[in-house]
Design a protein around this motif. Structure first.
Motif, PDB file in Angstrom:
ATOM      1  N   UNK A 147       0.857  -1.188   0.000  1.00  0.00           N
ATOM      2  CA  UNK A 147       0.000   0.000   0.000  1.00  0.00           C
ATOM      3  C   UNK A 147       0.886   1.228   0.000  1.00  0.00           C
ATOM      4  N   UNK A 148       0.612   2.155  -0.922  1.00  0.00           N
ATOM      5  CA  UNK A 148       1.418   3.378  -0.964  1.00  0.00           C
ATOM      6  C   UNK A 148       1.140   4.204   0.280  1.00  0.00           C
ATOM      7  N   UNK A 149       2.205   4.456   1.036  1.00  0.00           N
ATOM      8  CA  UNK A 149       2.079   5.127   2.328  1.00  0.00           C
ATOM      9  C   UNK A 149       2.281   6.628   2.228  1.00  0.00           C
ATOM     10  N   UNK A 150       3.071   7.070   1.279  1.00  0.00           N
ATOM     11  CA  UNK A 150       3.372   8.486   1.128  1.00  0.00           C
ATOM     12  C   UNK A 150       4.547   8.678   0.205  1.00  0.00           C
ATOM     13  N   UNK A 151       5.146   9.857   0.263  1.00  0.00           N
ATOM     14  CA  UNK A 151       6.256  10.182  -0.630  1.00  0.00           C
ATOM     15  C   UNK A 151       7.383  10.842   0.143  1.00  0.00           C
ATOM     16  N   UNK A 152       8.575  10.503  -0.282  1.00  0.00           N
ATOM     17  CA  UNK A 152       9.782  11.099   0.281  1.00  0.00           C
ATOM     18  C   UNK A 152      10.238  12.240  -0.634  1.00  0.00           C
ATOM     19  N   UNK A 153      10.583  13.352  -0.038  1.00  0.00           N
ATOM     20  CA  UNK A 153      11.027  14.514  -0.808  1.00  0.00           C
ATOM     21  C   UNK A 153      12.541  14.450  -0.997  1.00  0.00           C
ATOM     22  N   UNK A 154      12.987  14.319  -2.243  1.00  0.00           N
ATOM     23  CA  UNK A 154      14.412  14.238  -2.571  1.00  0.00           C
ATOM     24  C   UNK A 154      14.765  15.426  -3.462  1.00  0.00           C
ATOM     25  N   UNK A 155      15.740  16.208  -3.030  1.00  0.00           N
ATOM     26  CA  UNK A 155      16.168  17.392  -3.783  1.00  0.00           C
ATOM     27  C   UNK A 155      17.480  17.079  -4.499  1.00  0.00           C
ATOM     28  N   UNK A 156      17.496  17.267  -5.810  1.00  0.00           N
ATOM     29  CA  UNK A 156      18.720  17.132  -6.592  1.00  0.00           C
ATOM     30  C   UNK A 156      19.508  18.435  -6.457  1.00  0.00           C
ATOM     31  N   UNK A 157      20.686  18.343  -5.900  1.00  0.00           N
ATOM     32  CA  UNK A 157      21.469  19.539  -5.585  1.00  0.00           C
ATOM     33  C   UNK A 157      21.772  20.358  -6.836  1.00  0.00           C
ATOM     34  N   UNK A 158      22.110  19.690  -7.929  1.00  0.00           N
ATOM     35  CA  UNK A 158      22.501  20.403  -9.153  1.00  0.00           C
ATOM     36  C   UNK A 158      21.378  21.272  -9.696  1.00  0.00           C
ATOM     37  N   UNK A 159      20.129  20.855  -9.483  1.00  0.00           N
ATOM     38  CA  UNK A 159      19.013  21.615 -10.026  1.00  0.00           C
ATOM     39  C   UNK A 159      18.386  22.593  -9.054  1.00  0.00           C
ATOM     40  N   UNK A 160      18.920  22.699  -7.844  1.00  0.00           N
ATOM     41  CA  UNK A 160      18.308  23.572  -6.849  1.00  0.00           C
ATOM     42  C   UNK A 160      18.776  25.008  -7.036  1.00  0.00           C
ATOM     43  N   UNK A 161      17.826  25.934  -6.962  1.00  0.00           N
ATOM     44  CA  UNK A 161      18.133  27.358  -7.037  1.00  0.00           C
ATOM     45  C   UNK A 161      17.049  28.141  -6.321  1.00  0.00           C
ATOM     46  N   UNK A 162      17.427  29.310  -5.802  1.00  0.00           N
ATOM     47  CA  UNK A 162      16.450  30.199  -5.181  1.00  0.00           C
ATOM     48  C   UNK A 162      15.818  31.148  -6.179  1.00  0.00           C
ATOM     49  N   UNK A 163      16.258  31.094  -7.406  1.00  0.00           N
ATOM     50  CA  UNK A 163      15.731  32.002  -8.414  1.00  0.00           C
ATOM     51  C   UNK A 163      14.359  31.523  -8.899  1.00  0.00           C
TER      52      UNK A 163
END
Length: 598
Positions: free
Chosen positions: A335-351
């Motif tokens: 049973x799908x319980x939820x989702x884990x949030x994974x951030x790819x560092x190379x694509x992260x930006x505050x812009x």
């Protein structure tokens, strides 16, 4: 051979009606024994002239022993339902004893008939009761003393009240209570009985109840202690070797190193499953460790161990690859319980417009004078570790230490030098803490205002373990720390960062979409309502700020009817439910699980 035995175990587990029926019958017989033992009008004497031949001490002893047999049958009924071999042996002895006692007392034959019928069924179904005892600690002795002692007082009170007509004089509530308490200790109470038989029956029954409680408590206290879960140093070394080679497969892999878990290795030793037994559920978390080709061997051994003890096997928080292995090898459901949030560092930006809210919060925190430090745990001095740990403990919002599947449960251990600690430093809080609040500050915590703790995820990843801050500090500190950790990640050789786990994230997202159906909206409404007590909607929205990739996580279970029990066990393992009992002292280095962003 292992697969054949596992199949046999599951075949037995698929036919639970014999142990379940036997447990209910034992409960019924025990209840009848107790009722007939304490309430005189339920007794019959159809052959009273024959019973009169027997000495009064014999019939009194039979009535007392029947009461004790009834209590023991009730105590064993649950273990009988769980197929425990020891419970089967004990009940097989108690049933004929109870039938003999019924004959001595010449009572209504219902309990004796059911006893003999159940005795025959148990003998014919011996193979169904194969489960080994559960590991227990000596704290169970204290629980037995409290629960059985309270039960004795209730039964004793009813017994004394049922024989009130035989009392010589007036009987008040205080006299009844003293009679019960003193009688349980084997001492004559203040109540005098006009009938010698009634007096002997009450005294012997109370003394028998007290002796039963004392004997069972002493037995539990003196037997060798077997901890339910403990990771030995040798097991930990083997797991760390697996993580060094295959640790990048699962972001939750490092949490297998919690030292309150047990471990089962595959026959080749190249894979392992860590677990804890909670309320009869053998609970694993995340994917199996090690070589994926060796996972089936570890899974089969896990299921075999669950079968030997009649535990319910379950896995919380496994990934898609792990879920497929569990369902394929164990014939389990998912049973799908939820989702884990994974951030790819190379694509992260505050812009960009999508990051506007986070960008504003980060800049506001900087303008207020806060700074950030990102370091490996091994680079901290002892004084820094102590100060950060003291601050985090003082900010804990609950006395219960939460965590099992996504928490390491310790900080500052030399073996965890590869972990990453991110701290916020800044001005003193603007307002003093409320009376009795545990929020840190001052000399106790220095200038530390918030802390994140990450564990390694293979060679190039981090997985969030702890997120905690001083509640008197300015809002936005957690966003500030996550952004600074992501910006510092390349210098640490990190390319991906796992953040919080959002339970039922997909259901929340579907329910808020334009054109969502009534079922989706109703389910989302339920989840939002539950968010008053559990961080469901708030964690989802917090994670979504950083534009992560959502990785599904699953719950693996045998059958749908096991889900309520698995759910309770998971909540207990994560310490969202704590049973009303005395618990061992919390380790001074234990921390609450990740997922707390307050």
């Amino acid at each position: 051979m292992v697969s054949v035995r596992t199949h046999s175990v599951h075949a037995r587990l698929a036919r639970p009606w014999v142990p379940a029926a036997a447990g209910r019958a034992a409960l019924l017989i025990g209840a009848l024994d107790i009722v007939n033992g304490v309430v005189p009008r339920f007794r019959t004497s159809r052959i009273s002239e024959i019973a009169g031949i027997l000495p009064g001490s014999v019939t009194t002893l039979a009535e007392t022993a029947s009461l004790l047999v009834g209590i023991l049958l009730i105590m064993l009924a649950h273990a009988l339902r769980r197929r425990k071999a020891r419970a089967w042996r004990a009940v097989v002895v108690l049933l004929p004893v109870g039938a003999v006692l019924e004959a001595l007392r010449w009572r209504h034959p219902l309990a004796a008939s059911v006893s003999l019928l159940l005795f025959g069924v148990l003998l014919l179904s011996r193979a169904e009761f194969y489960a080994l005892p559960d590991p227990r600690s000596r704290w169970r002795a204290l629980g037995n003393l409290i629960v059985l002692g309270a039960f004795d007082v209730v039964i004793g009170w009813v017994l004394v009240a049922a024989h009130a007509r035989d009392v010589a004089g007036r009987l008040g509530p205080g006299d009844r209570l003293r009679q019960v308490v003193l009688g349980l200790a084997g001492v004559d109470g203040p109540v005098g009985y006009a009938s010698a038989h009634a007096g002997a029956l009450v005294s012997s029954s109370l003394a028998g109840l007290g002796a039963l409680t004392a004997v069972t408590t002493i037995h539990l206290a003196l037997r060798p202690e077997r901890p339910a879960a403990a990771l030995t140093p040798g097991d930990e070394r083997r797991l760390r070797a697996m993580l060094d080679q295959w640790g990048g497969q699962d972001s939750l892999g490092y949490f297998a190193l919690r030292r309150d878990k047990s471990v089962i290795f595959s026959p080749s030793g190249k894979a392992a499953v860590t677990y804890r037994v909670v309320a009869g559920v053998m609970l694993a978390s995340g994917d199996p460790l090690g070589d994926a080709e060796a996972w089936p061997g570890a899974i089969r051994r896990f299921l075999e161990e669950a079968g030997r003890h009649a535990w319910i096997p379950a896995v919380i928080g496994c990934g898609e690859s792990g879920g497929e292995a569990w369902t394929r090898e164990g014939g389990l459901g998912a049973l799908e319980l939820g989702d884990e949030a994974v951030v790819e560092v190379a694509g992260f930006t505050l812009e960009g417009r999508a990051m506007r809210n986070v960008r504003q919060m980060v800049h506001r925190v900087e303008r207020l004078g806060y700074t950030c430090s990102v370091r490996r745990a091994g680079d901290l001095t002892e004084a820094e570790r102590d100060r950060i740990h003291a601050a985090a403990v003082s900010w804990r919002g609950t006395t219960a230490e939460r965590g099992f599947s996504m928490a390491l449960g310790r900080f500052g251990d030399p073996a965890d030098a590869g972990c990453v600690v991110v701290t916020a430093h800044g001005p003193a809080p603007a307002a003093p803490p409320a009376a009795g609040a545990r929020s840190g500050g001052g000399e106790e915590t220095g200038d530390v205002r918030a802390v994140l703790h990450f564990v390694p995820w293979g060679r190039d990843g981090l997985s969030l373990d702890l997120m905690r801050r001083d509640l008197r500090a300015d809002p936005g500190l957690n966003e500030f720390l996550i952004v600074r950790a992501l910006e510092a990640a390349p210098e640490l050789g990190v390319t991906r960062v796992s953040l919080n786990f959002a339970v039922f994230r997909a259901a929340l997202a579907r329910g808020e979409r334009l054109g969502a159906g009534p079922v989706s909206r109703a389910w989302r409404g339920v989840l939002v309502f539950l968010s008053r007590w559990f961080q469901i909607d708030s964690l989802y929205r917090f994670n979504a700020k950083f534009r992560p990739v959502w990785e599904p996580r699953f719950l693996v279970f045998p059958t749908s009817r096991d889900l309520p029990r698995i759910g309770v066990a998971a909540l207990r393992a994560e310490a969202f439910l704590t049973p009303p009992r005395l618990r061992r002292g919390v380790s001074p280095c234990s921390w609450r699980r990740r997922g707390t962003h307050g």
